[in-house]
Write an enzyme that holds these catalytic residues in place. Structure first.
Site, PDB file in Angstrom:
ATOM      1  N   GLN A  49       0.797  -1.224   0.000  1.00  0.00           N
ATOM      2  CA  GLN A  49       0.000   0.000   0.000  1.00  0.00           C
ATOM      3  C   GLN A  49       0.833   1.278   0.000  1.00  0.00           C
ATOM      4  OE1 GLN A  49      -2.676  -1.749   3.290  1.00  0.00           O
ATOM      5  NE2 GLN A  49      -4.064  -0.467   2.112  1.00  0.00           N
ATOM      6  N   ARG A 106       3.561  -0.350  13.053  1.00  0.00           N
ATOM      7  CA  ARG A 106       3.286  -1.656  12.457  1.00  0.00           C
ATOM      8  C   ARG A 106       3.427  -1.536  10.937  1.00  0.00           C
ATOM      9  NH1 ARG A 106      -2.227  -4.083  10.831  1.00  0.00           N
ATOM     10  NH2 ARG A 106      -1.553  -6.150  10.197  1.00  0.00           N
ATOM     11  N   HIS A 151       0.950  -9.308   4.525  1.00  0.00           N
ATOM     12  CA  HIS A 151      -0.181  -8.387   4.339  1.00  0.00           C
ATOM     13  C   HIS A 151      -0.533  -8.402   2.850  1.00  0.00           C
ATOM     14  CE1 HIS A 151      -2.352  -4.804   6.350  1.00  0.00           C
ATOM     15  NE2 HIS A 151      -2.891  -4.930   5.160  1.00  0.00           N
ATOM     16  N   GLU A 197      -5.490 -10.312   8.657  1.00  0.00           N
ATOM     17  CA  GLU A 197      -6.876 -10.487   8.219  1.00  0.00           C
ATOM     18  C   GLU A 197      -7.142 -11.690   7.321  1.00  0.00           C
ATOM     19  OE1 GLU A 197      -8.292  -6.825   6.522  1.00  0.00           O
ATOM     20  OE2 GLU A 197      -8.257  -5.824   8.460  1.00  0.00           O
ATOM     21  N   ASN A 330      -8.243  -5.983  13.959  1.00  0.00           N
ATOM     22  CA  ASN A 330      -8.535  -4.830  13.112  1.00  0.00           C
ATOM     23  C   ASN A 330     -10.041  -4.636  13.118  1.00  0.00           C
ATOM     24  OD1 ASN A 330      -5.847  -4.903  12.472  1.00  0.00           O
ATOM     25  ND2 ASN A 330      -6.124  -5.434  10.312  1.00  0.00           N
ATOM     26  N   TYR A 332     -13.319  -1.866  12.048  1.00  0.00           N
ATOM     27  CA  TYR A 332     -13.725  -0.651  11.339  1.00  0.00           C
ATOM     28  C   TYR A 332     -15.185  -0.260  11.501  1.00  0.00           C
ATOM     29  CZ  TYR A 332      -9.169  -0.398   9.144  1.00  0.00           C
ATOM     30  OH  TYR A 332      -7.819  -0.268   8.944  1.00  0.00           O
ATOM     31  N   GLU A 431      -5.390  -2.221  13.879  1.00  0.00           N
ATOM     32  CA  GLU A 431      -5.894  -1.232  12.913  1.00  0.00           C
ATOM     33  C   GLU A 431      -7.256  -0.738  13.369  1.00  0.00           C
ATOM     34  OE1 GLU A 431      -6.277  -2.415   8.772  1.00  0.00           O
ATOM     35  OE2 GLU A 431      -4.342  -3.429   8.835  1.00  0.00           O
ATOM     36  N   TRP A 480      -4.954   3.183  11.781  1.00  0.00           N
ATOM     37  CA  TRP A 480      -4.779   2.982  10.346  1.00  0.00           C
ATOM     38  C   TRP A 480      -5.180   4.268   9.652  1.00  0.00           C
ATOM     39  CZ3 TRP A 480      -2.422  -0.643   7.529  1.00  0.00           C
ATOM     40  CH2 TRP A 480      -2.537  -0.506   6.116  1.00  0.00           C
ATOM     41  N   GLU A 487      -5.565   1.962  -1.433  1.00  0.00           N
ATOM     42  CA  GLU A 487      -6.631   1.264  -0.709  1.00  0.00           C
ATOM     43  C   GLU A 487      -7.191   0.110  -1.559  1.00  0.00           C
ATOM     44  OE1 GLU A 487      -7.515   0.907   2.251  1.00  0.00           O
ATOM     45  OE2 GLU A 487      -9.416  -0.112   1.938  1.00  0.00           O
ATOM     46  N   TRP A 488      -6.329  -0.827  -1.886  1.00  0.00           N
ATOM     47  CA  TRP A 488      -6.708  -2.068  -2.570  1.00  0.00           C
ATOM     48  C   TRP A 488      -7.608  -1.811  -3.784  1.00  0.00           C
ATOM     49  CZ3 TRP A 488      -2.978  -4.919  -1.042  1.00  0.00           C
ATOM     50  CH2 TRP A 488      -2.496  -4.790   0.260  1.00  0.00           C
ATOM     51  N   PHE A 496      -7.074   7.178   4.005  1.00  0.00           N
ATOM     52  CA  PHE A 496      -7.113   6.706   5.397  1.00  0.00           C
ATOM     53  C   PHE A 496      -6.035   7.353   6.266  1.00  0.00           C
ATOM     54  CE2 PHE A 496      -9.724   3.197   3.824  1.00  0.00           C
ATOM     55  CZ  PHE A 496     -10.476   2.821   4.930  1.00  0.00           C
TER      56      PHE A 496
HETATM   57  C1  GBH Z   1      -7.944  -3.433   6.398  1.00  0.00           C
HETATM   58  O1  GBH Z   1      -8.937  -4.209   5.830  1.00  0.00           O
HETATM   59  C2  GBH Z   1      -6.628  -3.774   5.754  1.00  0.00           C
HETATM   60  O2  GBH Z   1      -5.823  -4.528   6.621  1.00  0.00           O
HETATM   61  C3  GBH Z   1      -5.875  -2.574   5.271  1.00  0.00           C
HETATM   62  O3  GBH Z   1      -4.868  -2.992   4.422  1.00  0.00           O
HETATM   63  C4  GBH Z   1      -6.839  -1.614   4.645  1.00  0.00           C
HETATM   64  O4  GBH Z   1      -6.203  -0.567   3.974  1.00  0.00           O
HETATM   65  C5  GBH Z   1      -7.707  -1.076   5.733  1.00  0.00           C
HETATM   66  O5  GBH Z   1      -8.309  -2.106   6.446  1.00  0.00           O
HETATM   67  C6  GBH Z   1      -8.795  -0.140   5.245  1.00  0.00           C
HETATM   68  O6  GBH Z   1      -9.696  -0.796   4.428  1.00  0.00           O
HETATM   69  O7  GBH Z   1     -19.387  -2.652   4.635  1.00  0.00           O
HETATM   70  O8  GBH Z   1     -19.780  -2.273   6.982  1.00  0.00           O
HETATM   71  O9  GBH Z   1     -19.677  -4.524   6.115  1.00  0.00           O
HETATM   72  C7  GBH Z   1     -10.262  -3.783   6.050  1.00  0.00           C
HETATM   73  C8  GBH Z   1     -11.230  -4.885   6.386  1.00  0.00           C
HETATM   74  C9  GBH Z   1     -13.375  -5.657   5.698  1.00  0.00           C
HETATM   75  C10 GBH Z   1     -13.226  -3.691   7.003  1.00  0.00           C
HETATM   76  C11 GBH Z   1     -14.727  -5.251   5.201  1.00  0.00           C
HETATM   77  C12 GBH Z   1     -14.616  -3.284   6.579  1.00  0.00           C
HETATM   78  C13 GBH Z   1     -16.678  -4.022   5.518  1.00  0.00           C
HETATM   79  C14 GBH Z   1     -17.521  -3.140   6.389  1.00  0.00           C
HETATM   80  N1  GBH Z   1     -12.576  -4.505   6.014  1.00  0.00           N
HETATM   81  N2  GBH Z   1     -15.404  -4.397   6.140  1.00  0.00           N
HETATM   82  S1  GBH Z   1     -19.203  -3.156   6.003  1.00  0.00           S
END
Ligand code: GBH
Length: 529
Positions: A49, A106, A151, A197, A330, A332, A431, A480, A487-488, A496
């Site tokens: 990334q 990290r 990763h 993950e 991790n 979110y 994260e 994070w 961002e993939w 981010f």
């Molecule tokens: C991480 O993955 C990665 O480790 C990192 O590389 C990446 O940049 C970072 O997070 C930000 O994306 O639509 O409400 O169901 C993220 C894992 C999986 C978190 C899917 C959010 C969907 C939320 N993600 N998930 S939802």
């Protein structure tokens, strides 16, 4: 009015009514929330990334190089060829980190940068040298390194050779690779994470095809097979570290799992069970073998998937049980789950479409990705899970990823993990963070009133509640991400970072949140005013 328009009008109306969440009010004394002594604060990144230099100094291609170079896979055709060019700017980046008060960092090691063909017999000296310099630079600046071994950037050569994680050969190759890393860096790196993950790797990579290697052909078997080999690779690698290195190097090693909190949509038993099944299929899938005490997958999953979910042998069970010195997490977002219902699944579709489609690059890809979720005939991981997402409560606010901002869910998730697993070594948040729109200088300067600082305040406050009120054992927090990055499948379109990166000039500018976060880390205290 056509239905679509009505919904849009309604959303607009409710968006107007909802104000940003108030975290305390005027005239109220500010609250000081102090974290446990020795709490580890820091930030995180990952090799693909940020590094760029995708084909320089002897690096071999990874499955992400291939995936991003394939048209239609990434928004705007972005890729990691250059991104932040951290490979060439590492010294300055570490200096900036230190200036911003980071005590812990990290990062991840790129396997194909050090071993271009994936095979440890073929080492790329210059790649190893880069990480040697990075680690030395961190230590020189008083920053403790936490290294992730994987990763997501698998050497393409191993994907070509035997299908990557679909083959059991992956277990041996990963273990050999990790052993080399312990050998090279273990004198200075005292904290290791095997995989970042597993759920994203296997569900997005082998279920939805949204991540490399982009497979969605057999979501009823490949999600399970890749997960199984990943967990074995983790277990053998930890075993190697413990037997050969840990005593001498005195470090710890673990794994990082990702999880949303799945909140039951009602108190009806069917909905509560559905939300638990969602937790089983996402978090417990990987957590139960490691922390469940038996080295086994969750019963709900074994029942639903039958022989499509491989079983561990007795020897493997012993190896995987307890194979982590801490629980890396991790987190979110939070979602509502309930009993399967076509109606609510359809109601949620606008949200899935917004978040998934914009990450798929093209309509064809998107359709391919939702097939395994909606096809009622083919066996799939999603069908096995047997739940429906439900719409978020009215007034929910979102990040620019369309992920709900729901700090209370973080607290619930920490309690879930703490109460179910009581992980030795505690939970480390490896994260947490958000993408928010900062395309102009003006918007960035207004960060104080944007969602970014309130987001962190909200999540840190609930983490503090989980620790101080509920007694959860949380020992660290890595935001994070250090800087905006690739961002993939969303490419560079989602930001981010604590630090803004101008992708034209590659200039770094700390956002207001970075200065605010420094205060939290310096004082080990969150101030809510
Ligand atoms: C991480 O993955 C990665 O480790 C990192 O590389 C990446 O940049 C970072 O997070 C930000 O994306 O639509 O409400 O169901 C993220 C894992 C999986 C978190 C899917 C959010 C969907 C939320 N993600 N998930 S939802």
């Amino acid at each position: 009015m056509p239905k679509q328009k009505r919904v849009a009008a309604k959303n607009k109306a409710s968006a107007k009514k909802t104000k940003p969440p108030k975290l305390g009010g005027a005239g109220k004394a500010s609250q000081k929330l102090t974290f446990p002594k020795d709490f580890k604060w820091g930030c995180a990144t990952a090799s693909y990334q940020i590094e760029g230099a995708w084909d320089l100094d002897g690096k071999g291609p990874s499955i992400w190089d291939t995936f991003a170079h394939t048209p239609g896979n990434v928004v705007d055709g972005d890729n990691g060829d250059v991104v932040c060019d951290h490979y060439h700017r590492m010294v300055d980046d570490v200096k900036l980190m230190a200036d911003l008060g980071m005590k812990n960092y990290r990062f991840s090691l790129s396997w194909p940068r050090m071993f271009p063909t994936g095979d440890v017999k073929n080492v790329n000296k210059k790649g190893v040298d880069f990480y040697d310099r990075l680690i030395d630079e961190l230590l020189k600046n008083g920053i403790e390194p936490l290294a992730t071994l994987y990763h997501w950037d698998l050497p393409q050569a191993l994907q070509d050779k035997y299908g990557g994680m679909l083959s059991k050969e992956f277990v041996k190759d990963f273990t050999n690779y990790s052993e080399k890393c312990f050998e090279f860096f273990g004198d200075r790196v005292k904290r290791w994470i095997t995989f970042n993950e597993p759920s994203c790797i296997c569900v997005l990579g082998f279920g939805l095809g949204m991540h490399a290697p982009g497979r969605a052909n057999n979501p009823g078997t490949e999600v399970y097979l890749s997960s199984h080999h990943l967990l074995l690779a983790h277990a053998y690698s930890v075993d190697k570290y413990r037997k050969k290195f840990q005593k001498k190097q005195k470090g710890v090693i673990g794994i990082t799992l990702n999880a949303e909190w799945w909140e039951p949509v009602s108190t009806h038993a069917d909905d509560i069970n559905a939300s638990l099944r969602a937790m089983n299929f996402t978090l417990d899938f990987y957590a139960e073998p490691i922390w469940g005490g038996k080295g086994e997958y969750p019963k709900t999953m074994r029942d639903a998937a039958g022989s499509r979910l491989p079983a561990f042998s007795e020897k493997e069970k012993k190896l995987i049980d307890g194979s982590s010195d801490f629980f890396g997490l991790n987190h979110y977002s939070t979602r509502a789950a309930g009993r399967p219902s076509a109606t609510t699944a359809l109601q949620c579709l606008p949200r899935e479409i917004r978040s998934l489609w914009s990450g798929m690059g093209s309509a064809g890809k998107f359709l391919n990705a939702i097939k395994p979720m909606v096809n009622p005939f083919a066996a799939s991981y999603f069908k096995d899970m047997d739940i429906s997402p439900y719409p978020d409560p009215a007034g929910t606010e979102y990040t620019t990823m369309r992920w709900a901002i729901a700090p209370r869910g973080f607290r619930s998730l920490l309690n879930y993990i703490h109460n179910k697993y009581h992980p030795v070594g505690g939970i480390i948040i490896t994260e947490n963070g958000l993408a928010s729109q900062e395309d102009t200088k003006e918007v960035m300067e207004a960060d104080k009133v944007s969602t970014r600082i309130p987001f962190f305040k909200g999540y840190l406050k609930e983490m503090h509640n989980a620790i101080n009120v509920d007694g959860c054992d949380v020992r660290g927090y890595y935001a994070w991400s250090f800087m905006d990055n690739f961002e993939w499948s969303f490419g560079n379109s989602k930001r981010f970072g604590l630090v803004r990166v101008d992708y034209e000039t590659l200039e770094r500018t700390p956002k207001p949140v970075a200065h605010w976060y420094k205060g939290v880390m310096d004082d080990n205290t969150l101030v809510i005013d």
